[in-house]
Scaffold this active site. Structure first.
Site, PDB file in Angstrom:
ATOM      1  N   SER A  50       0.843  -0.933   0.021  1.00 39.70           N
ATOM      2  CA  SER A  50       0.232   0.346  -0.233  1.00 39.70           C
ATOM      3  C   SER A  50       1.017   1.381  -0.127  1.00 39.70           C
ATOM      4  O   SER A  50       2.092   0.875   0.662  1.00 39.70           O
ATOM      5  CB  SER A  50      -1.190  -0.026   1.268  1.00 39.70           C
ATOM      6  OG  SER A  50      -1.186   1.489   1.162  1.00 39.70           O
ATOM      7  N   VAL A  91      10.054   0.242  12.679  1.00 39.95           N
ATOM      8  CA  VAL A  91      10.687  -0.189  13.664  1.00 39.95           C
ATOM      9  C   VAL A  91      11.572  -1.602  13.203  1.00 39.95           C
ATOM     10  O   VAL A  91      11.109  -1.707  12.241  1.00 39.95           O
ATOM     11  CB  VAL A  91      10.326   0.361  15.388  1.00 39.95           C
ATOM     12  CG1 VAL A  91      10.667   1.470  16.376  1.00 39.95           C
ATOM     13  CG2 VAL A  91       8.994  -0.983  14.896  1.00 39.95           C
ATOM     14  N   ALA A 143      17.287  -4.050  14.682  1.00 42.91           N
ATOM     15  CA  ALA A 143      18.243  -4.604  15.614  1.00 42.91           C
ATOM     16  C   ALA A 143      18.547  -6.210  15.839  1.00 42.91           C
ATOM     17  O   ALA A 143      16.770  -6.766  15.206  1.00 42.91           O
ATOM     18  CB  ALA A 143      18.104  -4.464  17.277  1.00 42.91           C
ATOM     19  N   LYS A 170      26.265  -5.233  16.373  1.00 43.63           N
ATOM     20  CA  LYS A 170      26.452  -4.842  17.634  1.00 43.63           C
ATOM     21  C   LYS A 170      26.341  -6.611  18.419  1.00 43.63           C
ATOM     22  O   LYS A 170      26.729  -7.953  17.515  1.00 43.63           O
ATOM     23  CB  LYS A 170      24.610  -5.345  17.427  1.00 43.63           C
ATOM     24  CG  LYS A 170      24.133  -5.987  18.258  1.00 43.63           C
ATOM     25  CD  LYS A 170      22.438  -6.958  18.457  1.00 43.63           C
ATOM     26  CE  LYS A 170      21.514  -7.692  19.294  1.00 43.63           C
ATOM     27  NZ  LYS A 170      20.315  -7.462  19.544  1.00 43.63           N
ATOM     28  N   PRO A 215      25.838 -11.929  25.294  1.00 38.00           N
ATOM     29  CA  PRO A 215      27.211 -11.165  23.918  1.00 38.00           C
ATOM     30  C   PRO A 215      26.689 -12.317  22.859  1.00 38.00           C
ATOM     31  O   PRO A 215      26.098 -13.892  23.611  1.00 38.00           O
ATOM     32  CB  PRO A 215      28.040 -11.627  24.920  1.00 38.00           C
ATOM     33  CG  PRO A 215      28.289 -12.066  25.843  1.00 38.00           C
ATOM     34  CD  PRO A 215      26.735 -12.385  26.139  1.00 38.00           C
ATOM     35  N   THR A 268      13.777 -10.350  18.257  1.00 35.24           N
ATOM     36  CA  THR A 268      13.250 -12.238  17.645  1.00 35.24           C
ATOM     37  C   THR A 268      13.002 -11.220  16.261  1.00 35.24           C
ATOM     38  O   THR A 268      12.423 -12.440  15.782  1.00 35.24           O
ATOM     39  CB  THR A 268      12.784 -12.517  18.319  1.00 35.24           C
ATOM     40  OG1 THR A 268      12.226 -11.762  19.252  1.00 35.24           O
ATOM     41  CG2 THR A 268      13.799 -13.299  19.660  1.00 35.24           C
ATOM     42  N   GLY A 269      12.466  -9.963  16.741  1.00 38.32           N
ATOM     43  CA  GLY A 269      11.357  -9.887  15.487  1.00 38.32           C
ATOM     44  C   GLY A 269      12.124 -10.789  13.578  1.00 38.32           C
ATOM     45  O   GLY A 269      11.711 -11.235  13.192  1.00 38.32           O
ATOM     46  N   TYR A 287      14.171 -26.506  18.234  1.00 41.52           N
ATOM     47  CA  TYR A 287      14.363 -24.689  18.309  1.00 41.52           C
ATOM     48  C   TYR A 287      13.752 -23.649  18.422  1.00 41.52           C
ATOM     49  O   TYR A 287      12.560 -23.472  17.599  1.00 41.52           O
ATOM     50  CB  TYR A 287      15.641 -25.261  16.486  1.00 41.52           C
ATOM     51  CG  TYR A 287      15.894 -24.204  16.300  1.00 41.52           C
ATOM     52  CD1 TYR A 287      17.565 -24.159  16.665  1.00 41.52           C
ATOM     53  CD2 TYR A 287      15.540 -23.160  15.374  1.00 41.52           C
ATOM     54  CE1 TYR A 287      17.980 -23.187  16.213  1.00 41.52           C
ATOM     55  CE2 TYR A 287      16.162 -21.974  14.793  1.00 41.52           C
ATOM     56  CZ  TYR A 287      17.150 -21.546  15.316  1.00 41.52           C
ATOM     57  OH  TYR A 287      17.789 -20.453  15.220  1.00 41.52           O
TER      58      TYR A 287
HETATM   59  P1  FAD Z   1       5.046  -3.893   8.740  1.00 38.83           P
HETATM   60  O1  FAD Z   1       6.527  -3.348   8.870  1.00 38.83           O
HETATM   61  O2  FAD Z   1       4.245  -2.721   9.718  1.00 38.83           O
HETATM   62  O3  FAD Z   1       4.959  -3.540   6.898  1.00 38.83           O
HETATM   63  C1  FAD Z   1       2.856  -4.190   6.662  1.00 38.83           C
HETATM   64  C2  FAD Z   1       2.416  -3.362   5.151  1.00 38.83           C
HETATM   65  O4  FAD Z   1       2.185  -4.483   4.630  1.00 38.83           O
HETATM   66  C3  FAD Z   1       3.138  -2.335   4.650  1.00 38.83           C
HETATM   67  O5  FAD Z   1       4.305  -1.918   3.313  1.00 38.83           O
HETATM   68  C4  FAD Z   1       1.517  -1.552   3.875  1.00 38.83           C
HETATM   69  O6  FAD Z   1       1.890  -1.005   3.632  1.00 38.83           O
HETATM   70  C5  FAD Z   1       1.337  -3.290   3.728  1.00 38.83           C
HETATM   71  N1  FAD Z   1       0.101  -3.649   3.917  1.00 38.83           N
HETATM   72  C6  FAD Z   1      -0.882  -3.205   4.860  1.00 38.83           C
HETATM   73  N2  FAD Z   1      -2.184  -3.702   4.719  1.00 38.83           N
HETATM   74  C7  FAD Z   1      -2.813  -3.940   3.315  1.00 38.83           C
HETATM   75  C8  FAD Z   1      -3.843  -3.717   2.508  1.00 38.83           C
HETATM   76  N3  FAD Z   1      -4.551  -3.815   2.738  1.00 38.83           N
HETATM   77  N4  FAD Z   1      -2.300  -4.319   1.052  1.00 38.83           N
HETATM   78  C9  FAD Z   1      -1.246  -3.557   0.505  1.00 38.83           C
HETATM   79  N5  FAD Z   1      -0.667  -3.516   1.977  1.00 38.83           N
HETATM   80  C10 FAD Z   1      -0.912  -3.820   2.977  1.00 38.83           C
HETATM   81  N6  FAD Z   1      12.529  -6.660  15.338  1.00 38.83           N
HETATM   82  C11 FAD Z   1      14.102  -6.858  15.285  1.00 38.83           C
HETATM   83  O7  FAD Z   1      14.207  -7.747  14.579  1.00 38.83           O
HETATM   84  N7  FAD Z   1      14.546  -5.772  16.121  1.00 38.83           N
HETATM   85  C12 FAD Z   1      14.314  -5.001  16.724  1.00 38.83           C
HETATM   86  O8  FAD Z   1      15.268  -4.260  17.132  1.00 38.83           O
HETATM   87  C13 FAD Z   1      12.920  -4.601  16.469  1.00 38.83           C
HETATM   88  N8  FAD Z   1      12.129  -3.581  17.514  1.00 38.83           N
HETATM   89  C14 FAD Z   1      10.466  -3.531  17.259  1.00 38.83           C
HETATM   90  C15 FAD Z   1       9.815  -2.589  17.992  1.00 38.83           C
HETATM   91  C16 FAD Z   1       8.737  -2.558  17.729  1.00 38.83           C
HETATM   92  C17 FAD Z   1       8.205  -1.081  19.150  1.00 38.83           C
HETATM   93  C18 FAD Z   1       7.547  -3.195  16.786  1.00 38.83           C
HETATM   94  C19 FAD Z   1       6.529  -3.457  17.480  1.00 38.83           C
HETATM   95  C20 FAD Z   1       8.235  -4.025  16.947  1.00 38.83           C
HETATM   96  C21 FAD Z   1       9.998  -4.350  16.270  1.00 38.83           C
HETATM   97  N9  FAD Z   1      10.527  -5.475  15.387  1.00 38.83           N
HETATM   98  C22 FAD Z   1      11.854  -5.748  16.396  1.00 38.83           C
HETATM   99  C23 FAD Z   1       9.762  -6.486  14.493  1.00 38.83           C
HETATM  100  C24 FAD Z   1      10.028  -5.683  13.450  1.00 38.83           C
HETATM  101  O9  FAD Z   1       9.817  -4.428  13.686  1.00 38.83           O
HETATM  102  C25 FAD Z   1       9.088  -5.955  12.037  1.00 38.83           C
HETATM  103  O10 FAD Z   1       9.533  -7.694  12.562  1.00 38.83           O
HETATM  104  C26 FAD Z   1       9.444  -5.891  10.913  1.00 38.83           C
HETATM  105  O11 FAD Z   1       9.268  -4.570  11.081  1.00 38.83           O
HETATM  106  C27 FAD Z   1       7.972  -6.711   9.878  1.00 38.83           C
HETATM  107  O12 FAD Z   1       7.500  -5.635   9.702  1.00 38.83           O
HETATM  108  P2  FAD Z   1       6.775  -6.075   8.567  1.00 38.83           P
HETATM  109  O13 FAD Z   1       6.574  -6.660   7.427  1.00 38.83           O
HETATM  110  O14 FAD Z   1       5.538  -8.051   9.078  1.00 38.83           O
HETATM  111  O15 FAD Z   1       5.356  -5.353   8.678  1.00 38.83           O
END
Ligand code: FAD
Length: 523
Positions: A40, A48, A51, A79, A97, A365-366, A457
């Site tokens: 989208s 976010v 790390a 890191k 670590p 871990t995300g 695992y």
């Molecule tokens: P998103 O980034 O939310 O992307 C969703 C996508 O879907 C977007 O492109 C959006 O446009 C699209 N979309 C949604 N609905 C539609 C639709 N109807 N039609 C078309 N497109 C659509 N992980 C780590 O490994 N290390 C960290 O330090 C870490 N810190 C974090 C801190 C916070 C507070 C949070 C909440 C998460 C953190 N994570 C971390 C997790 C990490 O941010 C996510 O695992 C990673 O960014 C992947 O996100 P995503 O791609 O699944 O979702």
């Protein structure tokens, strides 16, 4: 049922999950599959997630990307550890670590440390990397060579293994911090250069066939999109898996109550400030604040439970924590969905990233979950018969990883010495996942080992559990009784070797900032 091999993959979502999946699939299968990614233009990414785990290097290696190529483009840094600040008590810190635990006469060095450690710091006594963290050192010399830490960089016999196959064989000494938006941009180019079809549009409907499988998705401006396998990377919305296919979500909130975060991206003069080679997690009254140093800014945020703290209070605390540099920076308030989907793969839809599941980012871990899921998706990629056994095996692998990480995170709260606010007091009366209560009792008399941690695992070796147990301090730990009757000379030789090696490396390695400034000149 179609007799054709599924070779048309449609990914919905262009965050870290979507683009990591697109690039990996294209590298794995080349022109044998077509990949379309729809994202989208209106719904943003989470913004976010910066790390990582040290195993992420296998992802970049798989894509044939060299650090000199992608790291400067993503403002990435190294890191070496997570530094836990104030978890035992205010003013105390310890590191978890990336370094395998030395063993002496069959016992981990931490066991000897409990028996007769040279100082009160298990981390700097037992791990070289903890000392490098305290000194702000890079794990590489200015010519790019890596410190020798008992692992095999690029070892032939290990390359090509999945992360789960690597565990216990090698522990690479660092992970990465990177700007999430820049990594997504980098991988967009990587993927589209290799033939991934990129559509910017919104998915408005998901049409199922009579069996409940996805037939096609309907976009606002590009009409219907057909595919064989649909990958849901739509973040917490779970547009395909949770909404259209109605897969229930299993909440972890009874054991992990933090459900909110507020984040800031703060530009800083890193030359003046220096770049810490670790992610910091600083305990707060109702949660904890992460600090992730990048080349040019820090990413920071307060993870908290809204039952204990309002978003306004959380933002105020975070701004005070960062200082005046944050004054002009806009805050990003996030509601977190903590837990996992009952199944991450149903019929012809597999969810990866936040759409599959998420736990608070205390151990970063995300992105590890995403990487693991992609490796497993390739391993379980269906043939024309769409064997349900492959999906069953995939789903249990994903569930085990997430349930295991949940246990590990709960240990941080059960172990935390802090009891100065209601939030920290309540950490000791909250439910724990099945099995953990028994394990906690065991760890009071026997350090965590491969026989007594979560049995499947989940990316965390026993030494990680030892670090959290010994660092957080509320759960008593003691040495194996037989060590009281053993000669500790060999252990003391190992402690001295770690001390000497640390001293030598601190004297000869560049600071993290110096290393990345020179990498930029080289690349
Ligand atoms: P998103 O980034 O939310 O992307 C969703 C996508 O879907 C977007 O492109 C959006 O446009 C699209 N979309 C949604 N609905 C539609 C639709 N109807 N039609 C078309 N497109 C659509 N992980 C780590 O490994 N290390 C960290 O330090 C870490 N810190 C974090 C801190 C916070 C507070 C949070 C909440 C998460 C953190 N994570 C971390 C997790 C990490 O941010 C996510 O695992 C990673 O960014 C992947 O996100 P995503 O791609 O699944 O979702």
């Amino acid at each position: 049922m179609s007799t054709k091999n599924p070779d048309r993959v449609v990914i919905v979502g262009g965050g870290t999950a979507g683009w990591m999946t697109a690039s990996y699939l294209k590298k794995a299968f080349g022109d044998k599959i077509s990949v379309t990614l729809v994202e989208s233009g209106k719904i943003g990414t989470i913004g976010v997630g910066e790390a990582t785990f040290s195993d992420i290097r296998h992802f970049f290696e798989f894509l044939d990307l060299k650090e000199e190529e992608w790291m400067p483009a993503c403002n990435a840094t190294y890191k070496l550890a997570v530094r836990f600040q104030d978890w035992r008590r205010k003013g105390h810190h310890f590191y978890h670590p990336f370094e395998q635990m030395p063993t002496v006469n069959g016992f981990p060095l931490t066991d000897w440390w409990l028996q007769d450690g040279p100082t009160d710091r298990f981390d700097t006594d037992c791990f070289v990397m903890a000392n490098l963290c305290d000194a702000g050192r890079s794990p590489r010399f200015l010519d790019g060579s890596l410190i020798d830490q008992g692992f095999a960089e690029g070892a032939k016999e290990l390359s090509g293994l999945t992360m789960s196959e690597h565990q216990g064989k090698t522990q690479f000494p660092y992970a990465y911090h990177f700007e999430a938006a820049l990594l997504a941009k980098y991988l967009t180019k990587y993927s589209t250069d290799r033939g991934v079809h990129h559509i910017i549009d919104e998915v408005q409907d998901v049409r199922l066939d009579e069996r409940g499988w996805i037939d096609h998705i309907v976009t606002k401006d590009h009409g219907s999109l057909e595919g064989d396998l649909f990958v849901d990377c739509t973040g917490f919305r779970g547009v395909l898996l949770n909404k259209a296919l109605e897969v229930p979500f299993i909440s972890y909130q009874d054991t992990l109550p933090n459900d909110s975060a507020v984040a800031l991206q703060v530009p800083l003069d890193m030359e003046k400030r220096g770049i810490n080679p670790y992610t910091q997690a600083t305990a707060q009254d109702a949660g904890w604040i992460w600090t992730i140093p990048l080349f040019g800014r820090i990413g920071t945020g307060y993870v908290y439970a809204k039952d204990y703290l309002s978003p306004e209070e959380a933002e105020r605390t975070l701004r005070e924590f960062v200082g005046p540099e944050a004054a002009e920076v806009e805050a990003n308030h996030i509601r977190m969905r903590i837990g996992r989907s009952e199944q991450s793969w149903k019929n012809n839809c597999v969810a990866i990233g936040l759409a599959s599941g998420f736990v608070e980012p205390l151990e970063s871990t995300g992105i590890f979950f995403i990487h693991h899921a992609i490796e497993q998706m390739v391993k379980h990629f269906p043939a024309a018969d769409w064997s349900p056994e492959l999906r069953k095996s995939y789903n249990s692998s994903i569930a085990n990883v997430m349930d295991g990480v949940r246990e590990f995170l709960v240990l941080h709260y059960q172990g935390a010495g802090r009891d100065d606010t209601q939030y920290w007091k309540d950490t000791k009366t909250r439910a724990v996942p099945d099995g953990l209560a028994e394990r906690l009792e065991r760890w009071k008399v026997q350090l965590p080992d491969s026989e007594n941690v979560f049995p499947y695992y989940h990316g965390l070796p026993p030494y990680s559990y030892m670090c959290i147990l010994l660092g957080t301090g509320a759960i008593p730990a003691r040495a194996t009784p037989s060590l009281g009757m053993s000669d500790t000379a060999a252990a003391h030789k190992e402690f001295a070797a770690i001390r000497d090696k640390s001293r030598h490396l601190i004297e000869t390695l560049p600071s993290t900032y110096e290393y990345f400034a020179s990498m930029r000149e080289r690349s």
